[in-house]
Scaffold this motif. Structure first.
Motif, PDB file in Angstrom:
ATOM      1  N   UNK A  79      40.868  23.104  15.732  1.00 20.37           N
ATOM      2  CA  UNK A  79      42.325  23.164  15.851  1.00 20.37           C
ATOM      3  C   UNK A  79      42.854  22.310  17.009  1.00 20.37           C
ATOM      4  N   UNK A  80      42.030  21.440  17.521  1.00 25.14           N
ATOM      5  CA  UNK A  80      42.431  20.571  18.621  1.00 25.14           C
ATOM      6  C   UNK A  80      42.167  19.121  18.212  1.00 25.14           C
ATOM      7  N   UNK A  81      43.143  18.241  18.368  1.00 25.33           N
ATOM      8  CA  UNK A  81      42.965  16.853  17.941  1.00 25.33           C
ATOM      9  C   UNK A  81      41.802  16.135  18.637  1.00 25.33           C
ATOM     10  N   UNK A  82      41.571  16.434  19.901  1.00 25.27           N
ATOM     11  CA  UNK A  82      40.456  15.784  20.607  1.00 25.27           C
ATOM     12  C   UNK A  82      39.131  16.193  19.995  1.00 25.27           C
ATOM     13  N   UNK A  83      38.988  17.459  19.643  1.00 25.97           N
ATOM     14  CA  UNK A  83      37.731  17.906  19.026  1.00 25.97           C
ATOM     15  C   UNK A  83      37.548  17.324  17.633  1.00 25.97           C
ATOM     16  N   UNK A  84      38.623  17.175  16.897  1.00 27.07           N
ATOM     17  CA  UNK A  84      38.537  16.539  15.581  1.00 27.07           C
ATOM     18  C   UNK A  84      38.096  15.089  15.756  1.00 27.07           C
ATOM     19  N   UNK A  85      38.664  14.400  16.734  1.00 24.48           N
ATOM     20  CA  UNK A  85      38.272  13.007  16.997  1.00 24.48           C
ATOM     21  C   UNK A  85      36.814  12.923  17.419  1.00 24.48           C
TER      22      UNK A  85
END
Length: 124
Positions: free
Chosen positions: A40-46
């Motif tokens: 649920x965090x864009x940095x972790x998805x990246x």
């Protein structure tokens, strides 16, 4: 005196088709929820995408901050979240950690997402 006639019990109404669908077991839902929280965090998805697409199938923590424009402490925080959710594995090599995506963890998410539309069609 007025007598009150007993009324017949109302027929059971089904509010919508599929109201009797089987729910996802609680344990399975808990695991998926933790996984989705980690994503649920864009940095972790990246980060996850970066690792999944790396040529070697792994990436050294020494390269990740620059690649993503984040600090080393921020990287550690996010990688811990991904690791705790079971999405990545770590391998300490000397003073650096190499991170790898755990395909079996992603397979569970993919299975859930692939079934969701069909379940909706089947149950409701």
């Amino acid at each position: 005196m007025t007598s009150i006639e007993p009324t017949a019990a109302p027929e059971t109404d089904i509010c919508c088709a599929g109201a009797d669908c089987e729910l996802l077991p609680t344990v399975e839902a808990d695991v998926l929820a933790e996984t989705f929280k980690a994503l649920a965090d864009p940095t972790r998805v990246r980060l996850l995408r970066y690792l999944a697409e790396s040529d070697a199938g792994t990436a050294c923590a020494c390269h990740l901050p620059d690649a993503l424009g984040i600090s080393q402490p921020t990287l550690s925080f996010h990688m811990r979240k991904l690791h705790d959710a079971g999405l990545v594995a770590r391998d300490k090599r000397g003073r650096w950690v190499h991170w790898t995506v755990r395909p079996e963890a992603l397979a569970g998410i993919k299975t859930f997402l692939d079934l969701a539309p069909r379940s909706a069609d089947r149950c409701c």
